[in-house]
Scaffold this active site. Structure first.
Site, PDB file in Angstrom:
ATOM      1  N   THR A  13       0.816  -1.225   0.000  1.00 21.30           N
ATOM      2  CA  THR A  13       0.000   0.000   0.000  1.00 21.30           C
ATOM      3  C   THR A  13       0.838   1.258   0.000  1.00 21.30           C
ATOM      4  OG1 THR A  13      -1.811  -1.079   1.151  1.00 21.30           O
ATOM      5  CG2 THR A  13      -1.701   1.282   1.386  1.00 21.30           C
ATOM      6  N   SER A  57       1.557  -7.519  -1.332  1.00 17.64           N
ATOM      7  CA  SER A  57       2.212  -8.596  -0.580  1.00 17.64           C
ATOM      8  C   SER A  57       1.347  -9.853  -0.456  1.00 17.64           C
ATOM      9  CB  SER A  57       2.672  -8.113   0.789  1.00 17.64           C
ATOM     10  OG  SER A  57       1.616  -8.057   1.701  1.00 17.64           O
ATOM     11  N   SER A  58       0.087  -9.792  -0.906  1.00 22.93           N
ATOM     12  CA  SER A  58      -0.717 -11.016  -0.954  1.00 22.93           C
ATOM     13  C   SER A  58      -0.126 -11.996  -1.966  1.00 22.93           C
ATOM     14  CB  SER A  58      -2.157 -10.705  -1.344  1.00 22.93           C
ATOM     15  OG  SER A  58      -2.670  -9.762  -0.448  1.00 22.93           O
ATOM     16  N   THR A  88       1.576  -4.715   4.107  1.00 21.42           N
ATOM     17  CA  THR A  88       1.375  -5.150   5.497  1.00 21.42           C
ATOM     18  C   THR A  88       0.793  -6.565   5.586  1.00 21.42           C
ATOM     19  OG1 THR A  88      -0.807  -4.121   5.548  1.00 21.42           O
ATOM     20  CG2 THR A  88       1.048  -2.814   6.383  1.00 21.42           C
ATOM     21  N   ASP A  89       0.073  -6.994   4.537  1.00 29.66           N
ATOM     22  CA  ASP A  89      -0.688  -8.245   4.658  1.00 29.66           C
ATOM     23  C   ASP A  89       0.180  -9.439   5.041  1.00 29.66           C
ATOM     24  OD1 ASP A  89      -2.962  -6.875   4.089  1.00 29.66           O
ATOM     25  OD2 ASP A  89      -3.159  -7.574   2.020  1.00 29.66           O
ATOM     26  N   THR A 161       2.740  -9.934  14.433  1.00 24.52           N
ATOM     27  CA  THR A 161       1.521 -10.372  13.746  1.00 24.52           C
ATOM     28  C   THR A 161       0.762  -9.136  13.300  1.00 24.52           C
ATOM     29  OG1 THR A 161       1.335 -12.231  15.272  1.00 24.52           O
ATOM     30  CG2 THR A 161      -0.649 -11.659  14.097  1.00 24.52           C
ATOM     31  N   THR A 271      -0.615 -22.635  19.161  1.00 28.66           N
ATOM     32  CA  THR A 271      -1.929 -22.292  19.691  1.00 28.66           C
ATOM     33  C   THR A 271      -2.639 -21.249  18.828  1.00 28.66           C
ATOM     34  OG1 THR A 271      -3.148 -21.361  21.568  1.00 28.66           O
ATOM     35  CG2 THR A 271      -0.899 -20.579  21.267  1.00 28.66           C
ATOM     36  N   GLN A 272      -3.977 -21.331  18.837  1.00 27.63           N
ATOM     37  CA  GLN A 272      -4.776 -20.303  18.165  1.00 27.63           C
ATOM     38  C   GLN A 272      -4.806 -19.014  18.969  1.00 27.63           C
ATOM     39  OE1 GLN A 272      -8.721 -21.818  17.286  1.00 27.63           O
ATOM     40  NE2 GLN A 272      -7.885 -23.654  16.363  1.00 27.63           N
ATOM     41  N   CYS A 273      -4.415 -19.091  20.248  1.00 26.34           N
ATOM     42  CA  CYS A 273      -4.408 -17.880  21.092  1.00 26.34           C
ATOM     43  C   CYS A 273      -3.351 -16.915  20.590  1.00 26.34           C
ATOM     44  CB  CYS A 273      -4.101 -18.222  22.542  1.00 26.34           C
ATOM     45  SG  CYS A 273      -5.379 -19.182  23.330  1.00 26.34           S
TER      46      CYS A 273
HETATM   47  N1  ASP Z   1      -2.651  -5.439   0.283  1.00 21.80           N
HETATM   48  C1  ASP Z   1      -1.572  -4.599   0.756  1.00 21.80           C
HETATM   49  C2  ASP Z   1      -0.295  -5.425   0.768  1.00 21.80           C
HETATM   50  O1  ASP Z   1      -0.092  -6.178   1.660  1.00 21.80           O
HETATM   51  C3  ASP Z   1      -1.892  -4.075   2.126  1.00 21.80           C
HETATM   52  C4  ASP Z   1      -0.867  -3.125   2.702  1.00 21.80           C
HETATM   53  O2  ASP Z   1       0.229  -2.920   2.241  1.00 21.80           O
HETATM   54  O3  ASP Z   1      -1.234  -2.517   3.745  1.00 21.80           O
HETATM   55  O4  ASP Z   1       0.491  -5.335  -0.149  1.00 21.80           O
END
Ligand code: ASP
Length: 337
Positions: A13, A57-58, A88-89, A161, A271-273
């Site tokens: 982003t 980043s997806s 960020t993803d 995370t 753990t899922q926690c």
């Molecule tokens: N979809 C974006 C990415 O991870 C989200 C971001 O950068 O905040 O590339």
């Protein structure tokens, strides 16, 4: 002589622009320098480069992790630190993967990005880039780790995370305190930062992707569990369990795990926690997992577990006992014993 930082742009982003339909697309690195003119007035030198392909980043994958690690290896001697601009993803996965790939890293490698494109008026990107660069320059103190800087904090990368798709403080590290807090002053928490390594840095980019994450939920069916455990080529499974590492004790479930273990598939309990970790045998419902030989992931994050398992299988895959032993011990501060 000024300190030098290499800015590696991967996408996300932070550098995106909106198309005519309002959807965000990655754009070229130049945009970022135009949007943050302050970068011309730093007390350290900034050089930059970008990946062959700029991505959301997806679309991140182990090949791109290797491309980033290779750049750092090639440029390691020339720079005091590195900033990786990243979406960020999947930033927490990349930070974790790089922490394993870059053994004995002795310079800061700081990943950052933003929730709003840096060209937008209210963007969080400017502050994130400027702080990440300043920390990576090492002009105050050297943080010899792969980290994530976001909003006000520098976190250990393999402890982080993504916790919010909305707030500017999008990252958190539940099981390890921040390494640095940036307010009016940049405060380094020396006691939490890794010591300088004695050995030279060594880069290992081999990752084995033949793994799966199996998240348990009440009502999960034998068909779903079997489909995962019989995926072609599978070598290891991260099982996201309940609480302190607990799982159902139904016969079909335990038999499925036992049969997979007998086929040589490594089973890891995380753990899922969000906070805390796995303590096998604390409850009767985790005793069977221990008996089957499930490996405890302790307080590791799923992101770090996924990348650690890929890294260990990629480098020690012909010795499952070694993979098990190494998984159970902290390699880069990613878990507490
Ligand atoms: N979809 C974006 C990415 O991870 C989200 C971001 O950068 O905040 O590339």
């Amino acid at each position: 002589m000024h300190n030098k930082v290499l800015l590696i742009y991967t996408g996300g982003t932070i550098g995106m622009v909106q198309d005519e339909n309002g959807a965000l697309h990655p754009f070229e690195l130049e945009r970022i320098f135009e949007a943050v003119p302050q970068l011309k007035h730093t007390t350290y030198q900034i050089d930059s480069c970008q990946l062959k392909e700029i991505i959301d980043s997806s679309n991140m994958n182990p090949k791109v992790w290797a491309e980033i690690a290779d750049i750092i290896e090639r440029e390691y001697e020339k720079y005091d630190g590195f900033v990786v601009l990243h979406g960020t993803d999947t930033m927490a996965y990349t930070a974790s993967a790089l922490s394993f790939m870059l053994e004995n890293v002795g310079k800061p490698v700081v990943l950052t990005g933003s929730q709003l494109p840096v060209g937008m008026l209210r963007s969080d990107g400017r502050e994130n880039i400027i702080c990440a660069l300043e920390i990576a320059s090492g002009q105050h103190q050297v943080v010899p780790e792969v980290c994530i800087f976001f909003e006000q904090h520098l976190y250990r990368g393999n402890r982080s995370t993504k916790v919010s798709s909305e707030n500017f403080d999008a990252f958190y590290s539940y099981n390890y305190p921040p390494l640095v807090t940036a307010g009016i002053n940049i405060r380094y928490k020396k006691q939490h930062i890794m010591p300088m390594p004695d050995e030279p840095m060594r880069v290992r980019t081999r990752m084995d992707e033949h793994i799966a994450v199996l998240k348990l939920f009440p009502g999960i069916t034998p068909q779903v569990v079997q489909a995962v455990l019989h995926a072609e080529g599978l070598k290891g499974v991260i099982i996201e369990t309940y609480g302190s590492g607990n799982a159902p004790t139904e016969q079909w479930f335990l038999l499925a795990l036992q049969e997979a273990a007998m086929r040589g598939i490594l089973l890891i309990d995380v753990t899922q926690c969000k906070a805390g970790g796995v303590k096998l045998k604390q409850y009767a419902v985790s005793c069977d997992l221990d008996r089957i030989g499930v490996i405890s992931g302790g307080d590791i994050t799923t992101e770090a577990a996924v990348t650690k398992l890929m890294y260990l299988l990629g480098n020690y895959g012909d010795d499952p006992q070694k993979v098990k032993e190494l998984f159970e011990m902290p390699l880069r501060g990613e878990m507490n014993l």
